[in-house]
Design a protein around this motif. Structure first.
Motif, PDB file in Angstrom:
ATOM      1  N   LYS A 111      -4.459  -0.133   6.961  1.00 35.31           N
ATOM      2  CA  LYS A 111      -3.388   0.856   7.057  1.00 35.31           C
ATOM      3  C   LYS A 111      -2.108   0.192   7.559  1.00 35.31           C
ATOM      4  O   LYS A 111      -2.134  -0.890   8.160  1.00 35.31           O
ATOM      5  CB  LYS A 111      -3.779   1.979   8.033  1.00 35.31           C
TER       6      LYS A 111
ATOM      7  N   GLN B 123       8.538   5.372   1.572  1.00 39.06           N
ATOM      8  CA  GLN B 123       7.437   6.298   1.855  1.00 39.06           C
ATOM      9  C   GLN B 123       6.996   6.177   3.320  1.00 39.06           C
ATOM     10  O   GLN B 123       6.666   7.178   3.959  1.00 39.06           O
ATOM     11  CB  GLN B 123       6.260   6.006   0.931  1.00 39.06           C
ATOM     12  N   LEU B 124       6.991   4.945   3.838  1.00 38.52           N
ATOM     13  CA  LEU B 124       6.589   4.727   5.225  1.00 38.52           C
ATOM     14  C   LEU B 124       7.503   5.494   6.177  1.00 38.52           C
ATOM     15  O   LEU B 124       7.033   6.154   7.119  1.00 38.52           O
ATOM     16  CB  LEU B 124       6.644   3.234   5.545  1.00 38.52           C
TER      17      LEU B 124
ATOM     18  N   TYR C 236       0.093  12.426   5.793  1.00 37.80           N
ATOM     19  CA  TYR C 236       0.115  10.963   5.849  1.00 37.80           C
ATOM     20  C   TYR C 236      -0.686  10.417   7.027  1.00 37.80           C
ATOM     21  O   TYR C 236      -0.643   9.211   7.282  1.00 37.80           O
ATOM     22  CB  TYR C 236       1.559  10.470   5.972  1.00 37.80           C
TER      23      TYR C 236
ATOM     24  N   ASP D   2      -3.623   9.623   7.643  1.00 29.68           N
ATOM     25  CA  ASP D   2      -4.618   8.570   7.400  1.00 29.68           C
ATOM     26  C   ASP D   2      -4.010   7.287   6.844  1.00 29.68           C
ATOM     27  O   ASP D   2      -4.734   6.324   6.596  1.00 29.68           O
ATOM     28  CB  ASP D   2      -5.693   9.080   6.434  1.00 29.68           C
ATOM     29  N   GLN D   3      -2.710   7.272   6.641  1.00 27.21           N
ATOM     30  CA  GLN D   3      -2.088   6.093   6.038  1.00 27.21           C
ATOM     31  C   GLN D   3      -1.457   5.149   7.069  1.00 27.21           C
ATOM     32  O   GLN D   3      -1.117   4.017   6.731  1.00 27.21           O
ATOM     33  CB  GLN D   3      -1.011   6.526   5.018  1.00 27.21           C
TER      34      GLN D   3
ATOM     35  N   ASP E 145      -1.965   3.589  10.960  1.00 26.06           N
ATOM     36  CA  ASP E 145      -2.927   3.412  12.050  1.00 26.06           C
ATOM     37  C   ASP E 145      -2.355   3.955  13.361  1.00 26.06           C
ATOM     38  O   ASP E 145      -1.221   3.654  13.733  1.00 26.06           O
ATOM     39  CB  ASP E 145      -3.258   1.925  12.187  1.00 26.06           C
TER      40      ASP E 145
ATOM     41  N   ALA F 132       6.701   9.131   5.945  1.00 24.32           N
ATOM     42  CA  ALA F 132       5.369   9.438   6.467  1.00 24.32           C
ATOM     43  C   ALA F 132       5.360   9.438   7.992  1.00 24.32           C
ATOM     44  O   ALA F 132       4.798  10.344   8.626  1.00 24.32           O
ATOM     45  CB  ALA F 132       4.364   8.429   5.925  1.00 24.32           C
TER      46      ALA F 132
ATOM     47  N   THR G 251       0.824  -1.215   0.000  1.00 23.43           N
ATOM     48  CA  THR G 251       0.000   0.000   0.000  1.00 23.43           C
ATOM     49  C   THR G 251       0.856   1.262   0.000  1.00 23.43           C
ATOM     50  O   THR G 251       0.408   2.322  -0.438  1.00 23.43           O
ATOM     51  CB  THR G 251      -0.937   0.016   1.212  1.00 23.43           C
ATOM     52  N   MET G 252       2.061   1.168   0.543  1.00 26.71           N
ATOM     53  CA  MET G 252       3.036   2.245   0.454  1.00 26.71           C
ATOM     54  C   MET G 252       4.421   1.625   0.499  1.00 26.71           C
ATOM     55  O   MET G 252       4.620   0.555   1.100  1.00 26.71           O
ATOM     56  CB  MET G 252       2.853   3.266   1.585  1.00 26.71           C
TER      57      MET G 252
END
Length: 606
Positions: free
Chosen positions: A589, A458-459, A475, A477-478, A480, A462, A453-454
């Protein structure tokens, strides 16, 4: 005629029993096949190849002599060859025509110089071995290694390896007709004894008077005492035959009982089993100290499909983690970072070393969490045949009130040890995604993979942004927030509270700092990924009024050595984070599974 038949029975019995005994003595075939080779004595290592070890079926008995110290270990053939790559060694094979072992010198690979330089020349205690043995002067060891496993033989890596290598295998030498021959011989022996007894009785009866004795004159008769004496003499004469019968019968019985072994009788055919794929339990019997057999017996390695094998077996990892636990406990007790170097690297080494330094001047600072020796709750090795290799595991100690520790281990080269790269304490009530079995392993994903998902890169960006600005992050909402206690400890609310409490004569600022650690992403069974990342944040406090100073306290003071400064102080905090990223298309997420954090640097501003 009875005596003649008895003689023939005795002759046949003697022949049958003699033939049976001869099959287990003078005519007994050898029970082993032996092959040997003598090395020149120049090589420091020898590789007994799998083809030599499995040249015959059955367990292999290895005898090694010719050096003051004898070391031997076995592992997967690819691992043994990888460890030896870069060094000259003798490769031991098997010549089917001569039935003897062969020796071929393999020159050092100049392209593998880094491998040799990265580790010790002594192969003892390498993480690649499934089991190892050491002895003085000579070693005698019996194993049951299937195809795909080889042995390394050495002294100490600098002295020449043992020069005398001998292998032996058991071969079937059952004599299935021994039992029938001895039983048949016993039967004829008993028949002969019966005929002999019958013949003796018949001969005795034939020697008695055949005519009626004359009438005795009247008068004194035989006394009862004389009659009794005659009768008793007859009885004694009859019982005298018993010992003559008992001795042969006893001998025959012993011979019959001696034929009770399964090898002495014809056996019914049994379904054939494939020895190459059957689990093989190492059977260690030697003149040196016995080693504990590996609980996970090796099974045949099939390289036909060239599929990569898991970096370690579960048994290997148990031994590795136990050693890491021991090294960590000793280093923690002495607060000696040099003792960590053999088993720690990257962010884990930096954080633990900084903690030692802080506690030396500020004992109230929390001690690093101990690493239990086991049991292992999760074993997830990377499946690859090249280096570096990564392994993920979760260790839960005996005290279940203490959260389990997740370890990301990395082995840079075949000769280096597996080292703790990330040491992460799991969040309470963490639920891990399903992962592959240890015997299958997993794949290390590139950091820019589009299958999630990412991406892992990117994680990292974010989550760093969320720690900096909280809900204002793009970020938010990406990832939890449920169960994420790190946001509470060092998130935007914490930062704002610290800014407001510093006063008007100084300022405090927070910024993201590039982490020194590499991110590691391992695929899960649901096509997601477990991702370990290293984040850094700096906290800079400096005076803004002329003549004002900034005071360092607690851990910052202990690590920087600064009590008060007019220039300012910069403190850098390291965060080791473990995330789960769902697969692409999944509505879930990314989730923080655990973290470890602490002060790693502190210095006065220039």
């Amino acid at each position: 005629m009875r005596f003649i038949f008895a003689i023939f029975a005795f002759i046949i019995a003697t022949a049958l029993i003699g033939a049976g005994v001869a099959q287990r003595t003078v005519f007994l075939p050898p029970s082993t096949v032996v092959s040997s080779v003598t090395l020149d004595g120049d090589e420091a290592y020898a590789l007994i190849d799998s083809s030599a070890l499995t040249a015959h079926t059955g367990k292999q008995t290895i005898v090694l002599t010719g050096s003051d110290t004898v070391f031997a270990a076995y592992g997967r053939t690819a691992d043994v060859e990888a460890w030896l790559d870069g060094s000259e060694y003798a490769s031991i094979g098997y010549d089917a025509d001569s039935g003897e072992l062969t020796s071929t010198t393999v020159p050092a690979n100049p392209d593998a110089a880094d491998n040799v330089a990265s580790g010790s020349a002594n192969p003892a205690d390498s993480d690649l071995w499934l089991e190892q043995f050491t002895a003085d002067d000579a070693m005698y060891r019996t194993l049951a290694l299937p195809a795909g496993y080889s042995m390394i033989v050495a002294s100490d890596g600098t002295q020449p390896a043992p020069t005398q290598i001998r292998l032996s295998w058991p071969i079937p030498n059952a004599t299935p007709w021994v039992g029938p021959l001895i039983v048949g011989g016993v039967a004829f022996l008993l028949a002969g004894l019966v005929l002999l007894v019958l013949g003796l009785l018949h001969m005795r009866r034939s020697q008695r008077p055949r005519r009626k004795p004359p009438t005795l004159p009247k008068g004194k008769r035989f006394s009862s005492s004389r009659t009794n004496a005659i009768e008793s003499g007859v009885k004694r004469s009859r019982r005298s035959i018993a010992p003559a019968i008992a001795v042969p019968v006893a001998l025959a019985s012993l011979l019959a009982l001696g034929g009770c072994s399964a090898d002495y009788w014809p056996q019914a055919a049994t379904p054939a089993t494939d020895a190459a794929t059957a689990p093989a339990t190492p059977d260690a019997s030697s003149t040196d100290a016995a080693a504990t057999p590996d609980p996970d017996a090796p099974v045949a390695v099939d390289d036909a499909d060239n599929a990569p094998t898991p970096a370690v077996t579960e048994a290997q990892l148990e031994a590795i983690v136990a050693n890491i636990s021991s090294v960590t406990a000793e280093a923690d007790a002495a607060s000696n970072k040099d003792q960590l170097a053999d088993r720690f690297t990257g962010p884990a080494l930096e954080l633990r070393s900084a903690t030692y330094a802080i506690r030396a001047g500020y004992p109230e600072y929390p001690a690093p969490q101990a690493i239990p020796s086991g049991p292992l709750q999760v074993v997830l090795p990377q499946a690859t045949d090249s280096w570096p290799k990564s392994v993920f595991t979760i260790v839960q100690g005996d005290d279940t009130s203490v959260p389990p520790v997740a370890l990301m281990l990395v082995q840079e080269t075949p000769r280096s040890n597996y080292k703790v790269y990330y040491e992460i304490t799991l969040e309470p009530d963490t639920s891990l995604p399903p992962v592959a079995a240890a015997s299958v392993g997993t794949t290390r994903l590139p950091l820019d993979t589009k299958l999630l998902t990412m991406t892992p890169d990117q994680l990292k960006t974010a989550y760093a942004d969320i720690l900096s600005v909280g809900d204002a992050s793009q970020y938010i909402d990406q990832i939890d927030a449920t169960g994420d206690t790190l946001r509470t400890q060092v998130g935007v609310d914490y930062k704002n509270a610290k800014k407001s409490g510093i006063g008007s004569s100084a300022t405090i600022d927070f910024a993201q700092v590039a982490g020194t650690g590499q991110s590691i992403a391992l695929a899960t069974s649901d096509s997601g990924a477990l991702v370990a990342v290293d984040l850094r944040e700096s906290e800079t406090a400096k005076p803004i009024e002329s003549g004002a100073t900034v005071s360092a306290e607690g851990a910052v003071k202990a690590l920087s050595g600064i009590t008060e400064t007019a220039k300012g102080v910069e403190a850098t905090y390291g965060y080791q984070l473990l995330f789960y990223i769902p697969p692409f298309g999944d509505p879930g997420k990314a989730e923080l599974l655990g973290f470890s954090q602490g002060l790693v640097q502190a210095k006065e501003l220039p």
